[in-house]
Scaffold this motif. Structure first.
Motif, PDB file in Angstrom:
ATOM      1  N   VAL A  65       0.861  -1.176   0.000  1.00 16.23           N
ATOM      2  CA  VAL A  65       0.000   0.000   0.000  1.00 16.23           C
ATOM      3  C   VAL A  65       0.898   1.225   0.000  1.00 16.23           C
ATOM      4  O   VAL A  65       1.753   1.374   0.881  1.00 16.23           O
ATOM      5  CB  VAL A  65      -0.928   0.029   1.239  1.00 16.23           C
ATOM      6  CG1 VAL A  65      -1.790   1.283   1.234  1.00 16.23           C
ATOM      7  CG2 VAL A  65      -1.783  -1.232   1.306  1.00 16.23           C
ATOM      8  N   LEU A  66       0.694   2.079  -0.991  1.00  9.04           N
ATOM      9  CA  LEU A  66       1.453   3.318  -1.132  1.00  9.04           C
ATOM     10  C   LEU A  66       0.520   4.501  -0.954  1.00  9.04           C
ATOM     11  O   LEU A  66      -0.634   4.450  -1.396  1.00  9.04           O
ATOM     12  CB  LEU A  66       2.074   3.402  -2.527  1.00  9.04           C
ATOM     13  CG  LEU A  66       3.124   2.368  -2.866  1.00  9.04           C
ATOM     14  CD1 LEU A  66       3.402   2.371  -4.368  1.00  9.04           C
ATOM     15  CD2 LEU A  66       4.395   2.654  -2.085  1.00  9.04           C
ATOM     16  N   VAL A  67       1.035   5.581  -0.353  1.00  2.35           N
ATOM     17  CA  VAL A  67       0.221   6.791  -0.191  1.00  2.35           C
ATOM     18  C   VAL A  67       1.103   8.011  -0.424  1.00  2.35           C
ATOM     19  O   VAL A  67       2.174   8.134   0.181  1.00  2.35           O
ATOM     20  CB  VAL A  67      -0.417   6.890   1.212  1.00  2.35           C
ATOM     21  CG1 VAL A  67      -1.422   8.031   1.250  1.00  2.35           C
ATOM     22  CG2 VAL A  67      -1.074   5.583   1.636  1.00  2.35           C
ATOM     23  N   CYS A  68       0.653   8.876  -1.306  1.00  5.01           N
ATOM     24  CA  CYS A  68       1.252  10.198  -1.457  1.00  5.01           C
ATOM     25  C   CYS A  68       0.090  11.181  -1.625  1.00  5.01           C
ATOM     26  O   CYS A  68      -1.048  10.824  -1.341  1.00  5.01           O
ATOM     27  CB  CYS A  68       2.265  10.260  -2.605  1.00  5.01           C
ATOM     28  SG  CYS A  68       1.618  10.137  -4.278  1.00  5.01           S
ATOM     29  N   GLY A  69       0.360  12.369  -2.066  1.00  2.00           N
ATOM     30  CA  GLY A  69      -0.711  13.347  -2.208  1.00  2.00           C
ATOM     31  C   GLY A  69      -1.810  12.899  -3.147  1.00  2.00           C
ATOM     32  O   GLY A  69      -2.991  13.009  -2.843  1.00  2.00           O
ATOM     33  N   THR A  70      -1.422  12.364  -4.310  1.00  2.00           N
ATOM     34  CA  THR A  70      -2.403  11.905  -5.291  1.00  2.00           C
ATOM     35  C   THR A  70      -2.377  10.399  -5.520  1.00  2.00           C
ATOM     36  O   THR A  70      -3.293   9.856  -6.127  1.00  2.00           O
ATOM     37  CB  THR A  70      -2.155  12.571  -6.663  1.00  2.00           C
ATOM     38  OG1 THR A  70      -0.871  12.148  -7.140  1.00  2.00           O
ATOM     39  CG2 THR A  70      -2.242  14.084  -6.570  1.00  2.00           C
ATOM     40  N   GLY A  71      -1.310   9.734  -5.108  1.00  2.00           N
ATOM     41  CA  GLY A  71      -1.108   8.318  -5.402  1.00  2.00           C
ATOM     42  C   GLY A  71      -0.405   8.096  -6.721  1.00  2.00           C
ATOM     43  O   GLY A  71       0.106   7.010  -6.988  1.00  2.00           O
ATOM     44  N   ILE A  72      -0.335   9.118  -7.541  1.00  2.00           N
ATOM     45  CA  ILE A  72       0.204   8.962  -8.892  1.00  2.00           C
ATOM     46  C   ILE A  72       1.726   8.833  -8.891  1.00  2.00           C
ATOM     47  O   ILE A  72       2.278   7.860  -9.419  1.00  2.00           O
ATOM     48  CB  ILE A  72      -0.244  10.123  -9.794  1.00  2.00           C
ATOM     49  CG1 ILE A  72      -1.774  10.128  -9.921  1.00  2.00           C
ATOM     50  CG2 ILE A  72       0.418  10.030 -11.163  1.00  2.00           C
ATOM     51  CD1 ILE A  72      -2.349  11.381 -10.556  1.00  2.00           C
ATOM     52  N   GLY A  73       2.421   9.796  -8.320  1.00  2.00           N
ATOM     53  CA  GLY A  73       3.882   9.793  -8.370  1.00  2.00           C
ATOM     54  C   GLY A  73       4.488   8.565  -7.730  1.00  2.00           C
ATOM     55  O   GLY A  73       5.399   7.930  -8.296  1.00  2.00           O
ATOM     56  N   ILE A  74       3.999   8.206  -6.570  1.00  2.00           N
ATOM     57  CA  ILE A  74       4.565   7.070  -5.848  1.00  2.00           C
ATOM     58  C   ILE A  74       4.278   5.754  -6.574  1.00  2.00           C
ATOM     59  O   ILE A  74       5.087   4.832  -6.551  1.00  2.00           O
ATOM     60  CB  ILE A  74       4.083   7.077  -4.372  1.00  2.00           C
ATOM     61  CG1 ILE A  74       5.057   6.311  -3.490  1.00  2.00           C
ATOM     62  CG2 ILE A  74       2.643   6.611  -4.238  1.00  2.00           C
ATOM     63  CD1 ILE A  74       4.884   6.601  -1.996  1.00  2.00           C
ATOM     64  N   SER A  75       3.129   5.686  -7.280  1.00  2.00           N
ATOM     65  CA  SER A  75       2.829   4.476  -8.054  1.00  2.00           C
ATOM     66  C   SER A  75       3.724   4.380  -9.283  1.00  2.00           C
ATOM     67  O   SER A  75       4.144   3.284  -9.663  1.00  2.00           O
ATOM     68  CB  SER A  75       1.356   4.431  -8.466  1.00  2.00           C
ATOM     69  OG  SER A  75       1.060   5.394  -9.445  1.00  2.00           O
ATOM     70  N   ILE A  76       4.031   5.513  -9.907  1.00  2.00           N
ATOM     71  CA  ILE A  76       4.945   5.501 -11.047  1.00  2.00           C
ATOM     72  C   ILE A  76       6.310   4.969 -10.610  1.00  2.00           C
ATOM     73  O   ILE A  76       6.913   4.137 -11.295  1.00  2.00           O
ATOM     74  CB  ILE A  76       5.066   6.904 -11.669  1.00  2.00           C
ATOM     75  CG1 ILE A  76       3.751   7.293 -12.346  1.00  2.00           C
ATOM     76  CG2 ILE A  76       6.226   6.970 -12.658  1.00  2.00           C
ATOM     77  CD1 ILE A  76       3.678   8.750 -12.785  1.00  2.00           C
ATOM     78  N   ALA A  77       6.781   5.431  -9.460  1.00  2.00           N
ATOM     79  CA  ALA A  77       8.074   4.962  -8.944  1.00  2.00           C
ATOM     80  C   ALA A  77       8.042   3.455  -8.704  1.00  2.00           C
ATOM     81  O   ALA A  77       8.969   2.734  -9.091  1.00  2.00           O
ATOM     82  CB  ALA A  77       8.427   5.698  -7.657  1.00  2.00           C
TER      83      ALA A  77
END
Length: 146
Positions: A65-77
């Protein structure tokens, strides 16, 4: 939710939601691999997406489970690692379909977009929904054959 090791990671924007989800997972009996961050101090999301991807790749966790402001950047990484199939989800339907059709092994949530209760519902759907296989299996296999 059956017990398994779940890796968690977030940047500073996702820290509070990560902690909320961590408590939910612990209450359900899961083993937690918390890869940070450990506060709301500014950090770089790629570092945490990459750390979680390594845990999936190395078998230290079955799901993540990943969480950042939008979920987008961390999922790309995280998705730079071939063993990871991270899906940004915003509701129960997207979480369920990420598992059923894409065999996602990681979900990414946006703390600025999804509240704690919706995030908890997404997490539950992600953990409880099996991969449908069938017509989706060959497509998913192509995701890991790069």
């Amino acid at each position: 939710m059956s017990a398994q090791t779940i890796a968690l990671a977030s940047d500073h924007a996702g820290f509070d939601l990560k902690e909320h989800l961590k408590r939910e997972l612990q209450a359900a009996g899961h083993v937690i691999l918390d890869l940070g961050t450990s506060s709301t101090d500014s950090v770089d999301y790629p570092d945490f997406g990459t750390a979680l991807a390594g845990a999936i790749r190395d078998g230290r966790a079955g799901r993540g489970v990943l969480v950042c402001g939008t979920g987008i950047g961390i999922s790309i990484a995280a998705n730079r690692e071939p063993a990871v199939r991270a899906a940004v989800v915003h509701d129960v339907t997207s979480a369920r379909l990420a598992r059923q059709h894409n065999d996602a092994n990681v979900i990414a949530l946006g703390a600025r977009l999804v509240g704690p209760e919706v995030a908890k519902d997404c997490l539950r759907a992600f953990l409880e929904t099996p991969f449908e296989g069938g017509r989706h299996a060959a497509r998913v296999a192509k995701l890991s054959s790069r």
